[in-house]
Design a protein around this motif. Structure first.
Motif, short mmCIF file in Angstrom:
data_model
loop_
_atom_site.label_atom_id
_atom_site.label_comp_id
_atom_site.label_asym_id
_atom_site.label_seq_id
_atom_site.Cartn_x
_atom_site.Cartn_y
_atom_site.Cartn_z
N GLN A 107 119.48 -33.61 -10.72
CA GLN A 107 119.25 -32.98 -12.01
C GLN A 107 120.24 -31.87 -12.31
O GLN A 107 120.54 -31.61 -13.47
N THR A 108 120.74 -31.19 -11.28
CA THR A 108 121.58 -30.02 -11.53
C THR A 108 123.07 -30.27 -11.36
O THR A 108 123.86 -29.48 -11.83
N SER A 109 123.48 -31.32 -10.69
CA SER A 109 124.91 -31.55 -10.51
C SER A 109 125.37 -32.69 -11.38
O SER A 109 124.64 -33.65 -11.61
N GLY A 110 126.60 -32.59 -11.86
CA GLY A 110 127.18 -33.67 -12.65
C GLY A 110 126.60 -33.78 -14.03
O GLY A 110 125.96 -34.77 -14.35
N SER A 111 126.81 -32.75 -14.86
CA SER A 111 126.25 -32.79 -16.20
C SER A 111 126.88 -33.88 -17.06
O SER A 111 126.26 -34.39 -17.97
N GLY A 112 128.12 -34.27 -16.76
CA GLY A 112 128.78 -35.32 -17.53
C GLY A 112 128.76 -36.66 -16.83
O GLY A 112 129.61 -37.50 -17.07
N ALA A 113 127.83 -36.89 -15.95
CA ALA A 113 127.81 -38.13 -15.16
C ALA A 113 127.42 -39.34 -15.99
O ALA A 113 127.75 -40.46 -15.63
N SER A 114 126.71 -39.13 -17.09
CA SER A 114 126.27 -40.30 -17.86
C SER A 114 127.43 -41.01 -18.54
O SER A 114 127.36 -42.20 -18.79
N SER A 120 126.65 -52.69 -15.20
CA SER A 120 126.58 -54.01 -14.58
C SER A 120 126.84 -55.11 -15.61
O SER A 120 126.77 -56.28 -15.30
N LYS A 121 127.15 -54.72 -16.85
CA LYS A 121 127.34 -55.70 -17.91
C LYS A 121 128.80 -56.09 -18.09
O LYS A 121 129.11 -56.93 -18.90
N GLY A 122 129.70 -55.43 -17.39
CA GLY A 122 131.10 -55.78 -17.53
C GLY A 122 131.95 -54.57 -17.81
O GLY A 122 131.47 -53.47 -18.03
N LYS A 123 133.25 -54.80 -17.81
CA LYS A 123 134.19 -53.70 -17.93
C LYS A 123 134.16 -53.05 -19.31
O LYS A 123 134.26 -51.84 -19.44
N ASN A 124 134.01 -53.82 -20.35
CA ASN A 124 134.10 -53.29 -21.71
C ASN A 124 132.74 -53.11 -22.37
O ASN A 124 132.65 -52.97 -23.58
N ALA A 125 131.66 -53.10 -21.60
CA ALA A 125 130.33 -52.95 -22.18
C ALA A 125 130.14 -51.51 -22.66
O ALA A 125 130.62 -50.57 -22.05
N ARG A 126 129.41 -51.37 -23.74
CA ARG A 126 129.13 -50.04 -24.29
C ARG A 126 127.79 -49.59 -23.77
O ARG A 126 126.87 -50.38 -23.57
N PHE A 127 127.63 -48.29 -23.62
CA PHE A 127 126.37 -47.72 -23.16
C PHE A 127 125.54 -47.36 -24.38
O PHE A 127 125.85 -46.43 -25.11
N ALA A 128 124.47 -48.08 -24.59
CA ALA A 128 123.63 -47.83 -25.76
C ALA A 128 122.74 -46.62 -25.56
O ALA A 128 122.33 -45.98 -26.51
N ASP A 129 122.44 -46.28 -24.31
CA ASP A 129 121.49 -45.20 -24.06
C ASP A 129 122.17 -43.89 -23.71
O ASP A 129 121.50 -42.96 -23.25
N ASP A 130 123.47 -43.74 -23.92
CA ASP A 130 124.16 -42.49 -23.60
C ASP A 130 123.67 -41.34 -24.47
O ASP A 130 123.47 -40.23 -24.00
N ASP A 131 123.48 -41.60 -25.76
CA ASP A 131 123.05 -40.54 -26.66
C ASP A 131 121.65 -40.06 -26.31
O ASP A 131 121.34 -38.87 -26.41
N GLU A 132 120.78 -40.97 -25.89
CA GLU A 132 119.42 -40.58 -25.53
C GLU A 132 119.40 -39.73 -24.27
O GLU A 132 118.64 -38.79 -24.16
N THR A 136 118.02 -35.61 -23.72
CA THR A 136 116.85 -35.31 -22.91
C THR A 136 117.19 -34.53 -21.65
O THR A 136 116.36 -34.41 -20.77
N GLY A 137 118.39 -33.99 -21.51
CA GLY A 137 118.76 -33.22 -20.33
C GLY A 137 117.95 -31.94 -20.25
O GLY A 137 117.66 -31.30 -21.26
N ILE A 138 117.57 -31.56 -19.04
CA ILE A 138 116.79 -30.34 -18.86
C ILE A 138 117.68 -29.27 -18.25
O ILE A 138 118.70 -29.57 -17.61
#
Length: 163
Positions: A107-114, A120-132, A136-138
């Protein structure tokens, strides 16, 4: 049949094999034929140089918890487990505290890890849940308060389990 790569290392001169000065001040990248010791040293140096002090402290505490749990297990195997409740309580306290500390570390390390999370969807897959996930970061204070609360509950149950 083609010659193996490792056959060339047997003809190397001893002067070319002993290069400890290049390891401490060496390049930031490794060669493709680096030894396991060079790889381990490179990983350790990168870990020390790029990891924040707070995360290093949490990692040291987690290593201590692994040591304590291992010593308790070895003692139980060698000396016996007559007060079995005491062994289970102490061992589960060490394992539970390790899990809580690992959760605090995540929870405390790597704030930009997302943003750099593998897909697992491939090299060019987009992350749909990045904004969510970013919304919700605490805070670090909230994560530490949750850690303290969970530790108090864990140790309350461990002390009551000893009887």
């Amino acid at each position: 049949m083609p010659a193996k790569r490792h056959a060339a290392t047997t003809t190397a001169t001893p002067a070319s094999l002993s290069t400890p000065s290049t390891l401490s001040s060496g390049p930031t990248t490794l060669k493709s034929n680096s030894s396991a010791a060079e790889i381990a040293q490179h990983v350790w140096q990168q870990y020390i140089s790029t990891t924040p002090q707070r995360t290093l402290l949490l990692d040291a505490f987690m290593a201590f918890l692994v040591l304590v749990g291992g010593l308790q297990f070895v003692y139980c195997v060698l000396a016996g487990n007559y007060p079995f409740n005491a062994f289970l309580s102490g061992f589960s306290a060490a394992v539970g505290q390790f899990v809580l500390t690992a959760s605090l570390r995540m929870q405390t390390s790597g704030s930009g890890a997302s943003a750099s999370k593998p897909s697992s969807k491939g090299k060019n897959a987009r992350f749909a849940d990045d904004d969510e996930e970013q919304e919700t970061g605490i805070s670090h204070e909230r994560a530490f308060a949750d850690y303290i609360f969970g530790s108090l509950i864990l140790h309350f149950f461990c002390i009551n389990f000893i009887n």
